[in-house]
Each structure stands twice: as structure tokens, then as C-alpha cells.
Design an enzyme around this catalytic site. Sequence first.
Site, short mmCIF file in Angstrom:
data_model
loop_
_atom_site.label_atom_id
_atom_site.label_comp_id
_atom_site.label_asym_id
_atom_site.label_seq_id
_atom_site.Cartn_x
_atom_site.Cartn_y
_atom_site.Cartn_z
N HIS A 65 2.72 1.03 -1.73
CA HIS A 65 2.41 -0.40 -1.58
C HIS A 65 1.59 -0.96 -2.73
O HIS A 65 0.93 -1.98 -2.58
CB HIS A 65 1.68 -0.64 -0.25
CG HIS A 65 2.56 -0.47 0.96
ND1 HIS A 65 2.08 -0.45 2.25
CD2 HIS A 65 3.91 -0.31 1.06
CE1 HIS A 65 3.10 -0.29 3.10
NE2 HIS A 65 4.20 -0.19 2.40
N GLY A 79 -3.56 8.32 10.01
CA GLY A 79 -4.19 6.99 10.04
C GLY A 79 -3.28 5.83 9.75
O GLY A 79 -3.66 4.91 9.04
N1 APR Z 1 -9.05 8.34 11.82
C1 APR Z 1 -7.72 8.32 12.10
N2 APR Z 1 -7.02 7.19 12.35
C2 APR Z 1 -7.70 6.02 12.34
C3 APR Z 1 -9.10 5.98 12.06
C4 APR Z 1 -9.77 7.20 11.80
N3 APR Z 1 -11.08 7.25 11.52
N4 APR Z 1 -9.48 4.67 12.12
C5 APR Z 1 -8.38 3.96 12.41
N5 APR Z 1 -7.30 4.76 12.55
C6 APR Z 1 -5.90 4.41 12.84
C7 APR Z 1 -5.73 3.24 13.80
O1 APR Z 1 -5.69 3.70 15.14
C8 APR Z 1 -4.39 2.67 13.36
O2 APR Z 1 -3.31 3.29 14.03
O3 APR Z 1 -5.34 3.98 11.63
C9 APR Z 1 -4.30 3.05 11.87
C10 APR Z 1 -4.47 1.89 10.93
O4 APR Z 1 -3.38 1.03 11.12
P1 APR Z 1 -3.16 -0.28 10.22
O5 APR Z 1 -4.42 -1.06 10.13
O6 APR Z 1 -1.95 -0.97 10.75
O7 APR Z 1 -2.88 0.33 8.76
P2 APR Z 1 -1.53 0.90 8.14
O8 APR Z 1 -0.73 1.63 9.16
O9 APR Z 1 -1.92 1.64 6.93
O10 APR Z 1 -0.78 -0.42 7.74
C11 APR Z 1 0.45 -0.31 7.07
O11 APR Z 1 0.57 -2.66 6.74
O12 APR Z 1 -0.39 -4.67 6.28
C12 APR Z 1 0.32 -3.64 5.76
O13 APR Z 1 0.56 -3.10 3.52
C13 APR Z 1 -0.34 -2.97 4.60
O14 APR Z 1 -0.20 -0.65 3.94
C14 APR Z 1 -0.45 -1.53 5.02
C15 APR Z 1 0.63 -1.43 6.08
#
Ligand code: APR
Length: 242
Positions: free
Chosen positions: A111, A177
Amino acid sequence: MQYSRIAVLTGAGISAESGVPVFRSEDGLWEQHRIEDVATYEGFARDPVLVHNFYNKMRQELKSREPNPAHIALTKLQEELTARGGQVTIITQNIDDLHEKAHSQHVIHMHGELNKLLCERCGARIDFDGNSSPDTVCPKCGKKAMRPDIVWFGEIPYHMEEIQQVLFACDLFLAVGTSGVVYPAAGFVSMCRHLGKPCVEFNLEPSVVGNVFNHGYYGKAGTTMPKFVDYLLEHDALPEKL
Ligand code: APR
């Protein structure tokens, strides 16, 4: 070795314990901003200053962020399996540089990266740690056509061909995560399952695609990942629980 080629997909959750905000949570980035305004090309075309400043702030905040035990454990896994003739490839959706700060090698940023700008005119991707604006000049072509080097909604992620090769060749797929909401990354687990690869997720709770994984370790990645890595390196097997 049973597990010698490991593909790891990381998302915002792996950086949460380093103080980088996730996207989807009550105080997450997408609760505080409209995605259409700061994460689409249309938003950038409408108000480039707002979008530059949104990523400028994140880029400056990132400077004080440090990798946490989950990033560091992945580096250990990569170093030790590489020394044994294996391979660990980190595919990240994150635009931060915490895998690099943890000294992981060859991190695939699907990304984009906060510490880069992209020239809309000539396509140059340049390293950048300052504050950009519509007046920032491309060092390659001299035009004022720089944008944050971030893959926005509706755009095609980087390195998809290489990622596909990594997933085809792996013998274990880990997702750390990530909420499993944003494709194509959210579909990697289905692809790996179809190919017969064992798939494991690390999250606070089962993700949206959690039922597709063979196994999940739930809790903070900064706690689960170091234990997992130590077990895997010692036993070449997956622990029942952590
Ligand atoms: N340890 C493990 N997991 C965690 C922790 C932690 N300490 N803290 C949060 N999480 C988990 C949450 O439960 C959630 O499922 O991490 C995840 C974060 O999810 P998002 O905020 O949706 O992030 P991500 O999946 O990386 O998003 C994907 O969306 O907006 C776009 O481009 C952006 O790359 C991003 C993509």
C-alpha cells in the site's frame, strides 16, 4: 524443515503497540476522517493541501515511533530461518517503516510508504522525510506533480505479481493485525487455503475472514508473536496455544 518458506501479511494491528493508530476502531483513523477525503484520488484532486497535510502529520509522528516485540520477533524469525536455508517474506499493508526499523529485510509494501512521494508526471518514487505540498518539485523531472506514495482506495496495490509468487511458494501463511476487510490482501488467506497452505492469524479477536484460517492466536501481537516465533524455531511446528 516443515516450515521453511513463510509468507507473513501484516496490518495496522502489528504497529498499534508502537503507538501508530489503526484504521478501524473507535479512535481509529477512519473514525476521525472521511476516507473519501484523505484516501482516494478524488479527495486529493479536490483538496491536495488537506491530503498532503494529513500524510505530513503522520510522516512526522512516525519519526518517534519504535518497533515493538512483534516486529522484532518477525526479524528474528527471518534471520534464523534464512540462516537455516529458509525464507521469510513480509508483505505489509502498512505505510509505516517499523519493519525496516526492526531490521527486517526485503519488506514488500503493497500500500505504499509514508516516507516516499510519487511523481504523477514521470512516475518517480522518491525517498522523502519532510513536508510535501502541491509546490513540491520532482527531483527527476522538475515538475510540481508530487503526491504521497500511498495506494488509495480504487488504486491497484504495488508488487502484486511478486506477492502472488511468494504466496504460491510458501509453506505457511501468517496474517498479523489485519481486519480482513480490505481486498486484495483480505483474500490472500482464501488463496493460500485453496493451495493447501496452513494459515494462521494473530489478532485481538477473529478478523472478518477469521473462519478461513486453520488456526488463530488471539491477544496482543507484541505478546503472542515472540512466543510463537520461539516455539516455531525450536520445534518446527505450530503451538496449540500461546
Ligand atoms: N495485536 C494484534 N492485533 C491487533 C492489535 C494488537 N495489539 N491491535 C489491533 N489489532 C487488530 C484489530 O483487531 C484489527 O483487526 O488489527 C486490526 C487492524 O485493522 P485495520 O485498522 O482495519 O487495519 P488493516 O487491516 O491493516 O487495514 C487494511 O485498510 O484503510 C486501509 O490502506 C489501509 O492498509 C490499510 C487497509
